[in-house]
Design a protein around this motif. Structure first.
Motif, PDB file in Angstrom:
ATOM      1  N   THR A  62      30.991  29.914  28.976  1.00  0.00           N
ATOM      2  CA  THR A  62      31.309  28.644  29.368  1.00  0.00           C
ATOM      3  C   THR A  62      30.445  27.686  28.651  1.00  0.00           C
ATOM      4  N   ARG A  63      30.828  26.578  28.157  1.00  0.00           N
ATOM      5  CA  ARG A  63      29.733  25.407  27.721  1.00  0.00           C
ATOM      6  C   ARG A  63      29.703  24.518  28.686  1.00  0.00           C
ATOM      7  N   GLY A  64      28.705  23.674  28.236  1.00  0.00           N
ATOM      8  CA  GLY A  64      28.475  22.555  29.125  1.00  0.00           C
ATOM      9  C   GLY A  64      29.414  21.358  29.320  1.00  0.00           C
ATOM     10  N   ALA A  65      29.202  19.895  29.289  1.00  0.00           N
ATOM     11  CA  ALA A  65      30.218  18.965  29.514  1.00  0.00           C
ATOM     12  C   ALA A  65      31.174  19.097  28.339  1.00  0.00           C
ATOM     13  N   LEU A  66      30.870  19.427  27.269  1.00  0.00           N
ATOM     14  CA  LEU A  66      31.866  19.340  26.058  1.00  0.00           C
ATOM     15  C   LEU A  66      33.215  20.274  26.196  1.00  0.00           C
ATOM     16  N   GLY A  67      32.770  21.277  27.143  1.00  0.00           N
ATOM     17  CA  GLY A  67      33.774  22.275  27.093  1.00  0.00           C
ATOM     18  C   GLY A  67      34.196  23.242  25.907  1.00  0.00           C
ATOM     19  N   GLY A  68      35.474  23.453  25.851  1.00  0.00           N
ATOM     20  CA  GLY A  68      35.791  23.962  24.561  1.00  0.00           C
ATOM     21  C   GLY A  68      35.775  25.652  24.548  1.00  0.00           C
ATOM     22  N   LEU A  69      35.925  26.138  25.814  1.00  0.00           N
ATOM     23  CA  LEU A  69      35.791  27.588  26.052  1.00  0.00           C
ATOM     24  C   LEU A  69      37.099  28.292  25.290  1.00  0.00           C
ATOM     25  N   SER A  70      38.155  27.613  25.435  1.00  0.00           N
ATOM     26  CA  SER A  70      39.259  28.466  24.928  1.00  0.00           C
ATOM     27  C   SER A  70      39.178  28.476  23.532  1.00  0.00           C
ATOM     28  N   ARG A  71      38.993  27.000  22.955  1.00  0.00           N
ATOM     29  CA  ARG A  71      38.821  27.032  21.493  1.00  0.00           C
ATOM     30  C   ARG A  71      37.648  28.028  20.770  1.00  0.00           C
ATOM     31  N   SER A  72      36.575  27.923  21.529  1.00  0.00           N
ATOM     32  CA  SER A  72      35.604  29.119  21.100  1.00  0.00           C
ATOM     33  C   SER A  72      36.144  30.488  21.208  1.00  0.00           C
ATOM     34  N   ALA A  73      36.818  30.860  22.117  1.00  0.00           N
ATOM     35  CA  ALA A  73      37.416  32.383  22.292  1.00  0.00           C
ATOM     36  C   ALA A  73      38.619  32.708  21.220  1.00  0.00           C
ATOM     37  N   LEU A  74      39.389  31.597  21.023  1.00  0.00           N
ATOM     38  CA  LEU A  74      40.368  31.751  19.889  1.00  0.00           C
ATOM     39  C   LEU A  74      39.762  31.906  18.634  1.00  0.00           C
ATOM     40  N   ASP A  75      38.853  31.218  18.430  1.00  0.00           N
ATOM     41  CA  ASP A  75      38.267  31.059  16.876  1.00  0.00           C
ATOM     42  C   ASP A  75      37.763  32.287  16.570  1.00  0.00           C
ATOM     43  N   ILE A  76      36.776  33.056  17.929  1.00  0.00           N
ATOM     44  CA  ILE A  76      36.188  34.281  17.639  1.00  0.00           C
ATOM     45  C   ILE A  76      36.967  35.241  17.419  1.00  0.00           C
ATOM     46  N   ALA A  77      38.002  35.023  18.186  1.00  0.00           N
ATOM     47  CA  ALA A  77      39.212  36.168  17.986  1.00  0.00           C
ATOM     48  C   ALA A  77      39.583  36.274  16.840  1.00  0.00           C
TER      49      ALA A  77
END
Lengths: 326, 326
Positions: B114-129
């Motif tokens: 989980t990231r800080g204020a910028l968020g983007g957890l789902s984007r990160s997970a999808l990109d890494i997948a």
């Protein structure tokens, strides 16, 4: 619209419920009412309550509510719930024990549910807390399940956050505890009559001592220049309680009030700024998503179909969408 | 950059790790590598695994991984973890049992925090997948804790999602179960040797039957015109297992494969479209937040200070920020 804000400020329950709904549904114009309301709400104290499922958050909220009501304080409660499309909205779950407070004219309880693709849970929760402050709540208790990013954001934008843990909640508790550790201004180790409570408290104290040489202001590392003096740091106390019997709950409220006094002193200024910045950033992101996603639904549909057929990759599709909004 | 993509596509482990890191850190240019990679990854099967803390997700992931490896399938694993600033990153927690797979050259395991204020957890997970699919993973298992909005989004954008529940996890389980119910393509009732497993399975079947007259496509209500025919709906099977012993895990994999076959058939087209649309919307929101928040850090600082001093309300502050980006 400003008439609606005025009615909320006069303590009108129906107007308050209506503005909560407008804010939650993002009905155009609700923001004007919020602007009119806001200057009158700066004295309200927003208290986040978070923790693992099963830690006893609702019971503790109920007890804190009783203490505050015994002092005659008007209180708002925002309960942040996962949504179920099956049930069609927020799940009250074990909040049924809150029912007695529904008949109290100086308590206003509102649930906020996780939304669909548009997101915006933290914005909804913050707005509704603000509406309840406008209605006259001096304290707004915001209860969340402390696992997701949105819930962490809510906890991080509250004035004071209570993290509730309990012994014996399964093997993943350790990991979750770390995720919500940095939100905490006060820790409550609930169910302190169970085996393992002392170990859980010692565990928390240990984790806090690990963090003591790093300057961490509530989940955000700050430069050590800004606030590395021990005098400027708030060390979260770890307090045991048995919420079901009310034992230790008064001490928790006292600790939360001590945190508030620290926050409003000069020493709390870095934390106040971090909180205001995070809340503003969240609102900005939410407003952007609402505007751009809302205005481009057809374009998104067309591009999603192209991604499916393999005509375009999703990265180029986003470029195309952003190009039209640059 | 396209050289990096080519090295990932050739199965280079170091290049794969590097692109994962670039994607997670949003290093400029990583998107070009993703664009080059994407067309080669369309055959990969993204499987979400979610459920309450303590349900035994990691054990089940470990077992599924073993089954797939016994078939000779190359597998990627994305573990979505809460972040702790204290530990400085993702917490592996009980994933230590995954350790034996780290030495397997046909398994790639990556954590996303989980990231800080910028968020983007789902984007990160999808990109890494997606990177792992580029590396050659035919199946990517994406494990999340199924409570927050981001985690629900990840589960909703996977091709097939397995929801793991277990009996006896405390009184909030009921509520959480409802929140993740609509992500499920297959339910696993783990720890089926414990008391309460049959009741949990019956409970799930009952909840599913309640939803049966509404047309729900994986968390998104769709118009009944689009897919109300029973032939087009996927009814999630509820399967019992004891992941720690491996009992029932092969049946779960078979059920997931049946779901995939359905999804790729004509009958799964509405679901495929909903998934592509949600993923695209998430990427768009994330790219917007990254661009606008990143470009306006100073303006946000100035306005946050003004909000603190009472010179402006946060709603008007957002208007001001959006005005400069309209």
């Amino acid at each position: 619209v400003s008439e609606l804000a005025n009615r909320v400020l006069s303590g009108d329950l129906r107007a308050t419920a209506r503005l909560c709904r407008l804010a939650d549904d993002r009905v155009p114009g609700y923001r004007d009412a919020m602007k009119a309301l806001y200057p009158h709400t700066r004295g309200a104290w927003m208290v986040g309550i978070t923790g693992n499922p099963g830690a006893g958050k609702s019971t503790l909220v109920d007890r804190l509510l009783r203490l505050l009501r015994a002092e005659g304080v008007r209180v708002g409660v925002v309960a942040v719930d996962p949504t179920s499309p099956f049930s069609g909205g927020a799940i009250l779950g074990d909040r049924i024990r809150m029912q007695e407070h529904f008949s109290d004219p100086d308590v206003f309880i509102r649930s906020v549910a996780t939304r669909g693709a548009l997101g915006g849970l933290s914005r909804s929760a913050l707005d509704i807390a603000r509406v309840l402050a406008g209605w006259g709540a001096k304290v707004v208790l915001i209860e969340t399940v402390g696992v997701g990013q949105d819930e962490l954001e809510i906890a991080n934008t509250a004035d004071s956050t209570l993290v509730v843990v309990a012994p014996g909640l399964g093997d993943d508790v350790q990991a979750l505890k770390a995720g919500i550790l940095e939100c905490a201004d006060v820790f409550a180790v609930n169910k302190a009559d169970l085996a393992g409570a002392d170990a859980a408290a010692a565990d928390l104290e240990h984790m806090l001592s690990l963090g003591a040489d790093t300057t961490v202001v509530h989940g955000h590392r700050v430069s050590s220049v800004a606030s590395n003096s021990i005098g400027e740091r708030w060390i979260p106390p770890v307090l045991k309680c048995v919420a079901s019997r009310g034992d230790g709950v008064a001490e928790i409220l006292t600790a939360l009030r001590a945190h508030r006094a620290w926050l409003e002193s000069e020493r709390g200024s870095a934390r106040r700024f971090a909180r205001a910045k995070l809340a503003l950033t969240e609102r900005l992101k939410d407003a952007l998503a609402e505007r751009v996603v809302g205005e481009n639904e057809t374009a998104i549909d067309v591009l999603a179909a192209k991604v499916l057929s393999g005509a375009v990759d999703p990265y180029s599709a986003v470029d195309e969408l952003l190009g039209t909004n640059a």
